[in-house]
Design a protein around this motif. Structure first.
Motif, PDB file in Angstrom:
ATOM      1  N   LEU A  68       6.305  20.577  16.028  1.00 38.73           N
ATOM      2  CA  LEU A  68       7.093  21.793  15.840  1.00 38.73           C
ATOM      3  C   LEU A  68       8.576  21.497  16.066  1.00 38.73           C
ATOM      4  CD1 LEU A  68       6.768  24.916  15.387  1.00 38.73           C
ATOM      5  CD2 LEU A  68       6.891  25.127  17.869  1.00 38.73           C
ATOM      6  N   VAL A  69       9.400  21.763  15.061  1.00 37.83           N
ATOM      7  CA  VAL A  69      10.838  21.534  15.257  1.00 37.83           C
ATOM      8  C   VAL A  69      11.612  22.851  15.295  1.00 37.83           C
ATOM      9  CG1 VAL A  69      10.907  19.199  14.302  1.00 37.83           C
ATOM     10  CG2 VAL A  69      11.235  21.145  12.769  1.00 37.83           C
ATOM     11  N   LEU A  70      11.000  23.905  14.809  1.00 33.59           N
ATOM     12  CA  LEU A  70      11.706  25.178  14.824  1.00 33.59           C
ATOM     13  C   LEU A  70      10.718  26.338  14.732  1.00 33.59           C
ATOM     14  CD1 LEU A  70      14.898  25.822  12.725  1.00 33.59           C
ATOM     15  CD2 LEU A  70      13.102  27.542  12.762  1.00 33.59           C
ATOM     16  N   ALA A  71      10.916  27.338  15.545  1.00 34.06           N
ATOM     17  CA  ALA A  71      10.105  28.553  15.444  1.00 34.06           C
ATOM     18  C   ALA A  71      11.042  29.746  15.515  1.00 34.06           C
ATOM     19  CB  ALA A  71       9.081  28.608  16.565  1.00 34.06           C
ATOM     20  N   ALA A  72      10.964  30.585  14.505  1.00 35.54           N
ATOM     21  CA  ALA A  72      11.839  31.755  14.485  1.00 35.54           C
ATOM     22  C   ALA A  72      11.304  32.776  15.478  1.00 35.54           C
ATOM     23  CB  ALA A  72      11.888  32.342  13.090  1.00 35.54           C
ATOM     24  N   PRO A  73      12.205  33.557  16.099  1.00 40.13           N
ATOM     25  CA  PRO A  73      11.732  34.588  17.026  1.00 40.13           C
ATOM     26  C   PRO A  73      10.782  35.526  16.281  1.00 40.13           C
ATOM     27  CG  PRO A  73      14.149  34.513  16.914  1.00 40.13           C
ATOM     28  CD  PRO A  73      13.637  33.593  15.873  1.00 40.13           C
ATOM     29  N   SER A  74       9.681  35.843  16.932  1.00 38.35           N
ATOM     30  CA  SER A  74       8.710  36.706  16.248  1.00 38.35           C
ATOM     31  C   SER A  74       9.296  38.096  16.086  1.00 38.35           C
ATOM     32  CB  SER A  74       7.415  36.745  17.030  1.00 38.35           C
ATOM     33  OG  SER A  74       7.692  37.188  18.339  1.00 38.35           O
ATOM     34  N   GLY A  75       8.714  38.847  15.214  1.00 38.80           N
ATOM     35  CA  GLY A  75       9.191  40.209  15.004  1.00 38.80           C
ATOM     36  C   GLY A  75       9.525  40.453  13.557  1.00 38.80           C
ATOM     37  N   ALA A  91       0.849  -1.195   0.000  1.00 38.50           N
ATOM     38  CA  ALA A  91       0.000   0.000   0.000  1.00 38.50           C
ATOM     39  C   ALA A  91       0.884   1.245   0.000  1.00 38.50           C
ATOM     40  CB  ALA A  91      -0.888  -0.004   1.240  1.00 38.50           C
ATOM     41  N   GLN A  92       0.426   2.270  -0.707  1.00 48.70           N
ATOM     42  CA  GLN A  92       1.172   3.532  -0.700  1.00 48.70           C
ATOM     43  C   GLN A  92       0.852   4.287   0.583  1.00 48.70           C
ATOM     44  OE1 GLN A  92       0.023   5.626  -4.229  1.00 48.70           O
ATOM     45  NE2 GLN A  92       0.904   4.101  -5.602  1.00 48.70           N
ATOM     46  N   VAL A  93       1.904   4.637   1.307  1.00 54.87           N
ATOM     47  CA  VAL A  93       1.689   5.381   2.550  1.00 54.87           C
ATOM     48  C   VAL A  93       2.540   6.641   2.588  1.00 54.87           C
ATOM     49  CG1 VAL A  93       1.017   3.375   3.935  1.00 54.87           C
ATOM     50  CG2 VAL A  93       3.433   3.990   3.734  1.00 54.87           C
ATOM     51  N   ILE A  94       2.055   7.626   3.326  1.00 52.91           N
ATOM     52  CA  ILE A  94       2.815   8.863   3.507  1.00 52.91           C
ATOM     53  C   ILE A  94       3.739   8.621   4.696  1.00 52.91           C
ATOM     54  CG2 ILE A  94       2.667  11.339   4.002  1.00 52.91           C
ATOM     55  CD1 ILE A  94      -0.208  11.200   2.763  1.00 52.91           C
ATOM     56  N   THR A  95       5.035   8.538   4.435  1.00 52.83           N
ATOM     57  CA  THR A  95       5.950   8.133   5.501  1.00 52.83           C
ATOM     58  C   THR A  95       6.527   9.321   6.265  1.00 52.83           C
ATOM     59  OG1 THR A  95       7.645   7.951   3.809  1.00 52.83           O
ATOM     60  CG2 THR A  95       6.593   5.911   4.506  1.00 52.83           C
ATOM     61  N   SER A  96       6.392  10.516   5.704  1.00 53.21           N
ATOM     62  CA  SER A  96       6.918  11.682   6.401  1.00 53.21           C
ATOM     63  C   SER A  96       6.359  12.939   5.747  1.00 53.21           C
ATOM     64  CB  SER A  96       8.450  11.682   6.305  1.00 53.21           C
ATOM     65  OG  SER A  96       8.984  12.657   7.143  1.00 53.21           O
ATOM     66  N   TYR A  97       6.208  14.006   6.502  1.00 57.59           N
ATOM     67  CA  TYR A  97       5.817  15.273   5.878  1.00 57.59           C
ATOM     68  C   TYR A  97       6.353  16.443   6.680  1.00 57.59           C
ATOM     69  CZ  TYR A  97       1.971  15.551   9.301  1.00 57.59           C
ATOM     70  OH  TYR A  97       1.233  15.608  10.444  1.00 57.59           O
ATOM     71  N   CYS A  98       6.509  17.555   5.983  1.00 58.25           N
ATOM     72  CA  CYS A  98       7.091  18.742   6.611  1.00 58.25           C
ATOM     73  C   CYS A  98       6.341  19.969   6.132  1.00 58.25           C
ATOM     74  CB  CYS A  98       8.564  18.845   6.200  1.00 58.25           C
ATOM     75  SG  CYS A  98       9.363  20.344   6.796  1.00 58.25           S
ATOM     76  N   LYS A  99       6.113  20.895   7.043  1.00 54.98           N
ATOM     77  CA  LYS A  99       5.452  22.145   6.668  1.00 54.98           C
ATOM     78  C   LYS A  99       6.243  23.334   7.170  1.00 54.98           C
ATOM     79  CE  LYS A  99       1.062  22.609   6.344  1.00 54.98           C
ATOM     80  NZ  LYS A  99      -0.379  22.732   6.616  1.00 54.98           N
ATOM     81  N   ILE A 100       6.355  24.331   6.327  1.00 56.61           N
ATOM     82  CA  ILE A 100       6.963  25.591   6.755  1.00 56.61           C
ATOM     83  C   ILE A 100       5.987  26.710   6.436  1.00 56.61           C
ATOM     84  CG2 ILE A 100       8.874  27.206   6.450  1.00 56.61           C
ATOM     85  CD1 ILE A 100      10.694  24.956   5.769  1.00 56.61           C
ATOM     86  N   LYS A 101       5.635  27.449   7.449  1.00 52.47           N
ATOM     87  CA  LYS A 101       4.673  28.538   7.287  1.00 52.47           C
ATOM     88  C   LYS A 101       4.732  29.398   8.540  1.00 52.47           C
ATOM     89  CE  LYS A 101      -0.054  29.118   5.627  1.00 52.47           C
ATOM     90  NZ  LYS A 101      -1.371  28.548   5.435  1.00 52.47           N
ATOM     91  N   ASP A 102       4.424  30.667   8.396  1.00 50.35           N
ATOM     92  CA  ASP A 102       4.338  31.568   9.547  1.00 50.35           C
ATOM     93  C   ASP A 102       5.537  31.445  10.491  1.00 50.35           C
ATOM     94  OD1 ASP A 102       1.867  32.270   8.536  1.00 50.35           O
ATOM     95  OD2 ASP A 102       0.825  30.731   9.705  1.00 50.35           O
ATOM     96  N   GLN A 103       6.708  31.419   9.931  1.00 50.37           N
ATOM     97  CA  GLN A 103       7.955  31.368  10.708  1.00 50.37           C
ATOM     98  C   GLN A 103       8.109  30.126  11.578  1.00 50.37           C
ATOM     99  OE1 GLN A 103       7.513  35.822  11.793  1.00 50.37           O
ATOM    100  NE2 GLN A 103       9.663  35.345  12.006  1.00 50.37           N
ATOM    101  N   GLN A 104       7.431  29.050  11.143  1.00 51.47           N
ATOM    102  CA  GLN A 104       7.553  27.793  11.892  1.00 51.47           C
ATOM    103  C   GLN A 104       7.881  26.643  10.951  1.00 51.47           C
ATOM    104  OE1 GLN A 104       3.825  27.285  13.966  1.00 51.47           O
ATOM    105  NE2 GLN A 104       4.600  28.436  15.733  1.00 51.47           N
ATOM    106  N   VAL A 105       8.632  25.684  11.466  1.00 49.01           N
ATOM    107  CA  VAL A 105       8.928  24.472  10.722  1.00 49.01           C
ATOM    108  C   VAL A 105       8.360  23.294  11.502  1.00 49.01           C
ATOM    109  CG1 VAL A 105      10.744  23.004   9.731  1.00 49.01           C
ATOM    110  CG2 VAL A 105      11.079  25.491   9.848  1.00 49.01           C
ATOM    111  N   LEU A 106       7.498  22.517  10.850  1.00 48.20           N
ATOM    112  CA  LEU A 106       6.916  21.353  11.512  1.00 48.20           C
ATOM    113  C   LEU A 106       7.278  20.088  10.754  1.00 48.20           C
ATOM    114  CD1 LEU A 106       4.378  23.746  11.651  1.00 48.20           C
ATOM    115  CD2 LEU A 106       3.682  22.004  13.283  1.00 48.20           C
ATOM    116  N   LEU A 107       7.691  19.071  11.491  1.00 46.43           N
ATOM    117  CA  LEU A 107       7.999  17.788  10.874  1.00 46.43           C
ATOM    118  C   LEU A 107       7.047  16.742  11.444  1.00 46.43           C
ATOM    119  CD1 LEU A 107       9.833  16.048   9.069  1.00 46.43           C
ATOM    120  CD2 LEU A 107      11.320  15.717  11.055  1.00 46.43           C
ATOM    121  N   ASN A 108       6.318  16.083  10.569  1.00 44.51           N
ATOM    122  CA  ASN A 108       5.318  15.090  10.977  1.00 44.51           C
ATOM    123  C   ASN A 108       4.382  15.636  12.051  1.00 44.51           C
ATOM    124  OD1 ASN A 108       6.548  13.315   9.193  1.00 44.51           O
ATOM    125  ND2 ASN A 108       7.981  12.592  10.769  1.00 44.51           N
ATOM    126  N   GLY A 109       4.028  16.880  11.879  1.00 42.21           N
ATOM    127  CA  GLY A 109       3.067  17.509  12.789  1.00 42.21           C
ATOM    128  C   GLY A 109       3.666  18.090  14.044  1.00 42.21           C
TER     129      GLY A 109
END
Lengths: 377, 220, 89
Positions: free
Chosen positions: B22-29, B2-20
């Motif tokens: 939060l792995v990094l958040a830039a200082p706001s400002g 079966a085809q499965v989603i084995t990993s995903y990453c999102k970058i938006k609004d100064q945040q980096v998320l890996l598999n849901g």
């Protein structure tokens, strides 16, 4: 991977508005390239540009009306030309339209602020006019866009997603692209001479070309063409320079040969990318040599049409198919002496012989290489 | 299989998320994209000087790929030639297109820069990823007005069913003057599908729109 | 000469997207390409553009710019030798 069949083709270039007109012009040795002035340089540029008056006439003659850009008219004309040959209604749920373009209406960027204006109004006009059932697939993968369109279509048809796919490749000669290639020192001041010792770079050209692929062979009588296999591989070495050893192109050729079981000597000719830059042509010759294809007759059509970017793969495939059907080789214009280090077998005369299959290749910025095998059946 | 989603990453609004997560958040400002990408690059701790030559679109994609690809271990499981890349966005290479256009607006002050022009093709972002991770398989770049989960799903499925790829790294990466977003995901064939996210248009839509609803093993 | 080198540093950082480099840390005698500043073939073309844009020098087609592009100092020398109206009186 299952085969799919070519139903019809069209080419809109300054050599004509049908594939037959373009094929005839090329066999007569006519090139669409000529010197054209651009306001940013005192030197003219050798380019292939479509006459707007002739385009307007042809556009109106097929019922085109309303606000279309030049590129819009070219695409409209090309799609309208193949519509009559379809075995189904163009608005059928069985049919997908794929547009392949590198920069679309990029000229608009001088006046507007968003890329939305460069592509989507044009796409919506075509979608609405032809009442297309599905949202079009738009491929923008540099110079392999056109050939990738054919490969994507074949995969989608093989998977049963659609019965028919119309693939249109289209791009303009624009100050945007011309100035960029010129800054890259990749343009030639003279007529481009692919694979020749005297080659000095690219000539840009504009065109729209369309190919219709179907799951079953077309109903019409006579010889037919099928797309037997296609492959795409990346060099993963440089974003603009091709791999010195032609790694990606070689890999893609190997995959196509392996998938079809075709022997090297069963291929009648290769329609190469042949942009006439030093590095591209050298890379291609190297890949063909490594794949044992250096004795296969080959040409590049860039000396007739210029480099038509996203249209190139579709346009050159349509010409290659015509060559197969007419059993006539298309010679490489302005070729005199080989200027690549590996042995090549350039086509020099419009000789006729029974032909069965040909290989079409494209390579481009981003390290991409695409290869397709066409066979007569 | 079966085809499965084995990993995903999102970058938006100064945040980096890996598999849901939060792995990094830039200082706001400072919401400036260049500032954020530079900060993210430094936090990733990789030595890759080519990064600085890239345009913002390629940098954004680089940061997402760098977050997701090494930790996924995909290159250890799959041959580099059997990993395909399938990407799309709405506005192509708009930032570089505008930068190039700026240099050619005036015929009397006409100095197009090749280091800018080369990025006026959206697929260069994919080419950069191929170089960085030495991926030599099939690559595709599509344009659409929004993330088209159906088209992504259908074509990715074709690539795998037709034998063009064993695994596919796919995504939507968009950067313009108003903002940026990257959504990368990886699809592989798996013998077991229990506990793994199936590759369906629905999963893609859910992952694209929600950053935290789906995590592996436990659903928040 | 030294002023020209400092100006060149800023122009190169700007046009070749080298924002991460500190002008003060660039050695005028270090190689520009490969192991030095790490420039590549696209940067060479950007340098050709830079010469034309800021110094009005058109690099002749077909002539190798390799000797001029060896280091910042050789580049500055090339500019001084080829500029119709030198920037530094």
């Amino acid at each position: 991977m299952s085969v799919c069949y070519v139903h019809t083709t069209n080419i809109v270039s300054n050599l004509g508005f049908t594939t037959a007109e373009n094929f005839k012009a090329v066999l007569e040795g006519r090139s669409g390239l000529d010197m054209h002035a651009f306001d940013f340089d005192t030197q003219p540029f050798c380019t292939s540009v479509i006459d707007e008056t002739k385009l307007d006439e042809a556009f109106t003659a097929v019922g085109g009306e309303g606000e279309y850009t030049k590129l819009g008219k070219m695409i409209f004309l090309s799609v309208e030309s193949v519509r009559h040959e379809l075995e189904t209604d163009i608005s059928s749920p069985d049919l997908l339209w794929i547009l392949c373009t590198t920069k679309a209406d990029i000229n608009a960027l001088a006046d507007v602020d968003t890329e939305d204006e460069v592509l989507y109004p044009l796409v919506h006009k075509i979608e609405d006019h032809f009442s297309l059932y599905h949202k079009p697939m738009i491929i923008s993968n540099a110079c392999i866009s056109g050939l990738q369109g054919l490969i994507a279509a074949q995969r989608l048809i093989s998977e049963g997603a659609y019965r028919y796919v119309i693939i249109t490749g289209a791009d303009l000669v624009s100050t945007f692209t011309l100035s960029g290639f010129n800054a890259f020192k990749a343009t030639s001041n003279d007529y481009c001479r692919p694979f020749d010792q005297a080659r000095a770079g690219i000539n840009l050209g504009e065109a729209a070309a369309t190919i219709v692929l179907g799951k079953e062979p077309p109903l019409r009588k006579g010889d037919k063409i099928r797309l037997t296999a296609g492959a795409i591989c990346n060099d993963a070495t440089h974003i603009s320079a091709p791999s010195r050893t032609g790694e990606g192109l070689y890999n893609a050729i190997q995959q196509v040969l392996a998938a079809t079981g075709a022997e090297q000597d069963s291929i009648d000719f290769i329609s190469a990318h042949g942009t006439a830059t030093i590095y591209n042509d050298e890379m291609e010759a190297c890949a063909f040599f490594r794949a044992g294809l250096d004795n296969v007759p080959m040409h590049s059509l860039k000396s007739y049409f210029g480099h038509t970017l996203g249209a190139a793969g579709v346009l050159e495939s349509a010409m290659a198919m015509e060559s197969l059907l007419e059993n006539t080789f298309i010679p490489m214009k302005w070729f005199e002496n080989s200027g690549v280090t590996h042995h090549i077998s350039p086509i020099l005369y419009p000789a006729t012989q029974q032909m069965q299959r040909c290989l079409k290749t494209s390579s481009g910025f981003g390290g991409n290489n695409a290869v397709v095998l066409f066979e007569k059946c | 299989m079966a085809q499965v989603i084995t990993s995903y990453c999102k970058i938006k609004d100064q945040q980096v998320l890996l598999n849901g997560e939060l792995v990094l958040a830039a200082p706001s400002g400072n919401a400036d994209i260049h500032h954020f990408l530079r900060y993210t690059y430094e936090q990733l701790g990789c030595e890759y000087p080519r990064f600085f030559k890239m345009d913002a679109l390629s940098k954004l994609c680089f940061c997402a790929a760098e977050t997701m690809i090494p930790q996924s271990g995909i290159v250890n499981r799959t041959d580099a030639g059997d990993i395909a890349l399938l990407f799309s966005n709405r506005q192509s290479s708009i930032l570089s297109d505008k930068a190039h256009q700026e240099t050619i607006n005036d015929p009397w002050n006409f100095f197009p820069n090749p280091a800018v022009f080369v990025y006026t093709l959206p697929n260069i972002m994919v080419g950069e990823m191929c170089i960085r991770h030495q991926l030599t398989g099939d690559t595709t770049f599509l344009l659409s007005e929004g993330f088209d989960a159906d088209m992504h799903h259908r074509y990715l499925d074709c690539l795998m069913q037709q034998g063009a790829a064993q695994a596919v790294i796919s995504g939507w990466v968009e950067a313009d003057e108003n903002g940026y977003e990257a959504f990368l995901y990886m699809v592989e064939d798996s013998m077991v599908s229990a506990g793994l996210l199936p590759h369906t248009p629905g999963s893609l839509t859910a992952l694209y729109h929600n950053s935290k609803i789906l995590t592996y093993g436990n659903v928040d | 000469m030294e002023t020209l080198i400092e100006t060149l540093k800023l122009q190169i950082i700007d046009e070749l997207n080298l924002d991460h480099l500190d002008p003060a840390g660039i050695d005028p005698d270090a190689p520009l390409f490969n192991e030095g500043m790490g420039l590549d073939s696209i940067d060479a073309l950007a340098l050709v553009m830079l010469l034309e844009k800021y110094y009005g020098i058109k690099a002749p087609k077909g002539e190798s710019m390799k000797p001029a592009f060896a280091s910042l100092r050789t580049l500055a020398t090339y500019i001084q030798e080829h500029q119709a109206v030198p920037a530094e009186g």
